[in-house]
Design a protein around this motif. Structure first.
Motif, PDB file in Angstrom:
ATOM      1  N   VAL A 200       0.831  -1.203   0.000  1.00 44.53           N
ATOM      2  CA  VAL A 200       0.000   0.000   0.000  1.00 44.53           C
ATOM      3  C   VAL A 200       0.863   1.249   0.000  1.00 44.53           C
ATOM      4  O   VAL A 200       0.614   2.213  -0.743  1.00 44.53           O
ATOM      5  N   ALA A 201       1.911   1.235   0.825  1.00 47.44           N
ATOM      6  CA  ALA A 201       2.802   2.402   0.908  1.00 47.44           C
ATOM      7  C   ALA A 201       3.645   2.550  -0.354  1.00 47.44           C
ATOM      8  O   ALA A 201       3.780   3.658  -0.900  1.00 47.44           O
ATOM      9  N   LYS A 202       4.197   1.446  -0.829  1.00 43.98           N
ATOM     10  CA  LYS A 202       5.093   1.484  -1.995  1.00 43.98           C
ATOM     11  C   LYS A 202       4.347   1.893  -3.261  1.00 43.98           C
ATOM     12  O   LYS A 202       4.842   2.701  -4.062  1.00 43.98           O
ATOM     13  N   GLU A 203       3.156   1.346  -3.464  1.00 45.83           N
ATOM     14  CA  GLU A 203       2.391   1.613  -4.685  1.00 45.83           C
ATOM     15  C   GLU A 203       1.426   2.785  -4.520  1.00 45.83           C
ATOM     16  O   GLU A 203       0.663   3.102  -5.437  1.00 45.83           O
ATOM     17  N   LYS A 204       1.469   3.423  -3.346  1.00 46.57           N
ATOM     18  CA  LYS A 204       0.641   4.588  -3.048  1.00 46.57           C
ATOM     19  C   LYS A 204      -0.836   4.308  -3.336  1.00 46.57           C
ATOM     20  O   LYS A 204      -1.527   5.073  -4.015  1.00 46.57           O
ATOM     21  N   ILE A 205      -1.296   3.177  -2.814  1.00 46.06           N
ATOM     22  CA  ILE A 205      -2.690   2.764  -2.995  1.00 46.06           C
ATOM     23  C   ILE A 205      -3.580   3.584  -2.064  1.00 46.06           C
ATOM     24  O   ILE A 205      -3.414   3.567  -0.852  1.00 46.06           O
ATOM     25  N   GLU A 206      -4.514   4.337  -2.645  1.00 40.42           N
ATOM     26  CA  GLU A 206      -5.377   5.209  -1.839  1.00 40.42           C
ATOM     27  C   GLU A 206      -6.566   4.459  -1.248  1.00 40.42           C
ATOM     28  O   GLU A 206      -7.008   4.768  -0.134  1.00 40.42           O
ATOM     29  N   ILE A 207      -7.107   3.503  -2.015  1.00 43.80           N
ATOM     30  CA  ILE A 207      -8.258   2.741  -1.536  1.00 43.80           C
ATOM     31  C   ILE A 207      -7.876   1.262  -1.527  1.00 43.80           C
ATOM     32  O   ILE A 207      -7.649   0.662  -2.583  1.00 43.80           O
TER      33      ILE A 207
ATOM     34  N   ASP B 194     -18.410  -8.183  -6.027  1.00 46.19           N
ATOM     35  CA  ASP B 194     -17.592  -9.216  -6.664  1.00 46.19           C
ATOM     36  C   ASP B 194     -16.176  -9.198  -6.082  1.00 46.19           C
ATOM     37  O   ASP B 194     -15.822  -8.365  -5.249  1.00 46.19           O
ATOM     38  N   LYS B 195     -15.324 -10.089  -6.568  1.00 49.29           N
ATOM     39  CA  LYS B 195     -13.974 -10.262  -6.031  1.00 49.29           C
ATOM     40  C   LYS B 195     -13.105  -9.007  -6.227  1.00 49.29           C
ATOM     41  O   LYS B 195     -13.206  -8.301  -7.228  1.00 49.29           O
ATOM     42  N   ASN B 196     -12.218  -8.790  -5.259  1.00 46.91           N
ATOM     43  CA  ASN B 196     -11.119  -7.808  -5.347  1.00 46.91           C
ATOM     44  C   ASN B 196     -11.591  -6.379  -5.569  1.00 46.91           C
ATOM     45  O   ASN B 196     -10.915  -5.591  -6.242  1.00 46.91           O
ATOM     46  N   CYS B 197     -12.748  -6.032  -5.025  1.00 52.93           N
ATOM     47  CA  CYS B 197     -13.258  -4.664  -5.183  1.00 52.93           C
ATOM     48  C   CYS B 197     -12.679  -3.746  -4.099  1.00 52.93           C
ATOM     49  O   CYS B 197     -12.325  -4.187  -3.006  1.00 52.93           O
ATOM     50  N   ARG B 198     -12.625  -2.446  -4.426  1.00 56.76           N
ATOM     51  CA  ARG B 198     -12.134  -1.423  -3.504  1.00 56.76           C
ATOM     52  C   ARG B 198     -13.240  -0.386  -3.308  1.00 56.76           C
ATOM     53  O   ARG B 198     -13.610   0.301  -4.262  1.00 56.76           O
TER      54      ARG B 198
ATOM     55  N   LYS C 198     -16.251  -6.992 -10.650  1.00 55.43           N
ATOM     56  CA  LYS C 198     -14.951  -7.534 -10.228  1.00 55.43           C
ATOM     57  C   LYS C 198     -13.845  -6.500 -10.467  1.00 55.43           C
ATOM     58  O   LYS C 198     -13.799  -5.860 -11.514  1.00 55.43           O
ATOM     59  N   ASP C 199     -12.979  -6.330  -9.454  1.00 53.67           N
ATOM     60  CA  ASP C 199     -11.811  -5.430  -9.512  1.00 53.67           C
ATOM     61  C   ASP C 199     -12.181  -3.949  -9.567  1.00 53.67           C
ATOM     62  O   ASP C 199     -11.313  -3.107  -9.811  1.00 53.67           O
ATOM     63  N   ALA C 200     -13.451  -3.611  -9.357  1.00 52.13           N
ATOM     64  CA  ALA C 200     -13.865  -2.209  -9.461  1.00 52.13           C
ATOM     65  C   ALA C 200     -13.402  -1.397  -8.251  1.00 52.13           C
ATOM     66  O   ALA C 200     -13.214  -1.928  -7.150  1.00 52.13           O
ATOM     67  N   THR C 201     -13.229  -0.104  -8.482  1.00 54.03           N
ATOM     68  CA  THR C 201     -12.921   0.838  -7.407  1.00 54.03           C
ATOM     69  C   THR C 201     -14.060   1.844  -7.306  1.00 54.03           C
ATOM     70  O   THR C 201     -14.400   2.507  -8.296  1.00 54.03           O
ATOM     71  N   ILE C 202     -14.652   1.958  -6.122  1.00 52.03           N
ATOM     72  CA  ILE C 202     -15.714   2.934  -5.861  1.00 52.03           C
ATOM     73  C   ILE C 202     -15.112   4.048  -5.025  1.00 52.03           C
ATOM     74  O   ILE C 202     -14.649   3.822  -3.897  1.00 52.03           O
ATOM     75  N   ALA C 203     -15.100   5.259  -5.583  1.00 47.99           N
ATOM     76  CA  ALA C 203     -14.416   6.387  -4.947  1.00 47.99           C
ATOM     77  C   ALA C 203     -15.033   6.748  -3.609  1.00 47.99           C
ATOM     78  O   ALA C 203     -16.215   6.493  -3.341  1.00 47.99           O
ATOM     79  N   LYS C 204     -14.225   7.365  -2.740  1.00 47.37           N
ATOM     80  CA  LYS C 204     -14.683   7.814  -1.428  1.00 47.37           C
ATOM     81  C   LYS C 204     -15.906   8.734  -1.583  1.00 47.37           C
ATOM     82  O   LYS C 204     -15.941   9.577  -2.470  1.00 47.37           O
TER      83      LYS C 204
END
Length: 421
Positions: free
Chosen positions: A351-358, A374-378, A410-416
């Motif tokens: 998370v720190a190295k790749e600067k993952i926000e969610i 679904d799988k791997n969602c953020r 699957k793999d979707a990111t839902i913003a804050k």
């Protein structure tokens, strides 16, 4: 012990459009169910529990994840003849086409089946939820001298138009069959289904899409290249010339054909006494993962099914199924939701190295209701998803609303701070 008389043939289905977007990147049998299984585990487990341990799974759409799951899951002794093999549609000298239907899938794969010694072919669907001892069905098939047996299920008038219906004589031999009749025809298709079923208004015998064929007859029927489907063509034609037995089943059975039935089948697992009972000695087999126990901090759980390896800090989880490796943040409220979980863990270093926000999972202070994740969602902090009939059907890049159920892809990111519904 292996039942060497029987060869299992599991039909993976077509494109699975009614289960989209869950089938966008995977075949129907590979869709995750109950937080830790795949749909294909159901028919395979029913076979194993019936000592049928030679199986083929036929598929042609998005079969990579299905292949991987079966390869990593079903290992038998080197000194056993047991196997579970995936057969994808392939070009041969006889055919260069994709499977045109259920019977065509079997026809195109017959050269593989006939390499095995068997008396009966047990043909199953890859997208149904049930537990059945096939030995009893095979025994009745043999005792009756039938050439074909069809597992049947009493249904009510509302569901009857979605199935193939049949009528039988006093010896349970099928005398007539109709595929998905119109409601105006139903009065002519009631059957003697027993007092308990009649009391529930389940007066019609529907085909479950589970068949036993004698080997020689199946080989003969598959020689006709003009019949592509069991329900529409093979069965209606065969009952006129071949003794066909109805094997009536009255346990729990659900045809996982669309998002609504898939959702209800999963949420139903949270009932105090679920209709589909995972808690018995003849359970469902799946991939053995080496995962830690789930860690839950400060959460109220009510009718919640929690998979292995989860880290949960939610305020409350109610009537929901939470899949393996799920992460749920603080002060979040989850209800009427199936969260499939994750395929891997994200470490704090990543998370720190790749600067993952969610991060993968559900963030803090979220409200999630009537939803499939679904799988791997953020899902970021302060997201509100409120599914229900008040929302119109819609599809975006990250989610889809179908019959009031919000499906996060699957793999979707839902913003804050996102609000859906």
């Amino acid at each position: 012990m292996i039942n060497n008389k029987v060869l299992g043939i599991i039909l993976g289905g077509g494109q699975g459009s009614r289960l989209y977007p869950l089938t966008k990147d995977r075949s129907k049998p590979a869709v995750p169910i109950a937080g830790k299984y795949r749909l294909v585990d159901i028919p395979i487990s029913n076979c194993i529990n019936s000592d049928i341990k030679r199986m083929y799974v036929l598929t042609q759409f998005n079969s990579a994840s299905l292949n991987a799951h079966i390869k990593n899951t079903y290992h038998f002794s080197f000194f056993s003849s047991a196997f579970v093999d995936v057969l994808a549609a392939e070009q041969t000298i006889q055919s260069d086409k994709w499977f045109q239907g259920t019977a065509d899938a079997v026809r195109q794969s017959m050269h593989h089946f006939l390499q095995n010694d068997f008396e009966y072919a047990l043909i199953l669907s890859g997208d149904q939820l049930y537990q059945m001892d096939f030995n009893d069905m095979i025994k009745k098939h043999e005792e009756s001298g039938a050439e074909i047996s069809i597992a049947t299920y009493p249904v009510d008038a509302k569901d009857a138009t979605s199935f193939g219906l049949l009528k039988t004589n006093d010896e349970n031999i099928i005398t007539s069959f109709i595929e998905k009749p119109g409601s105006e025809l139903l009065p002519n298709w009631t059957s003697d289904v027993g007092d308990e079923m009649k009391a529930q208004g389940r007066d019609y015998l529907a085909s479950m899409g589970i068949y036993i064929f004698n080997r020689d007859l199946l080989k003969k029927l598959m020689d006709n290249p003009n019949t592509n489907d069991f329900g529409k063509e093979i069965i209606p034609q065969a009952i006129e010339n071949h003794k066909t037995l109805s094997y009536q089943y009255e346990g729990y059975w659900e045809d996982i054909g669309n998002i609504d039935s898939f959702f209800e089948a999963n949420i139903g697992l949270t009932d105090d006494v679920p209709q589909f009972d995972l808690y018995n000695e003849k359970g469902i087999y799946t991939r053995a993962r080496i995962l830690p126990t789930s860690k839950i901090s400060g959460s109220i759980l009510n009718r919640a099914v929690i998979g292995d390896g989860c880290i949960i800090q939610a305020e409350k989880i109610e009537r929901s199924v939470i899949g393996i490796r799920s992460r749920i943040g603080k002060n979040s409220l989850i209800s009427n939701t199936y969260m499939m979980g994750n395929d891997f863990y994200e470490t704090l270093e990543q998370v720190a190295k790749e600067k993952i926000e969610i991060m993968m999972g559900i963030g803090d202070r979220c409200y999630i209701h009537n939803c499939i994740i679904d799988k791997n969602c953020r899902i970021g902090d302060d997201v509100r998803i409120n599914g229900g009939t008040h929302i119109d059907d819609i599809e975006t890049d990250t989610y889809m609303v179908k019959d009031g159920i919000v499906v996060i892809k699957k793999d979707a990111t839902i913003a804050k701070g996102t609000i859906i519904g």
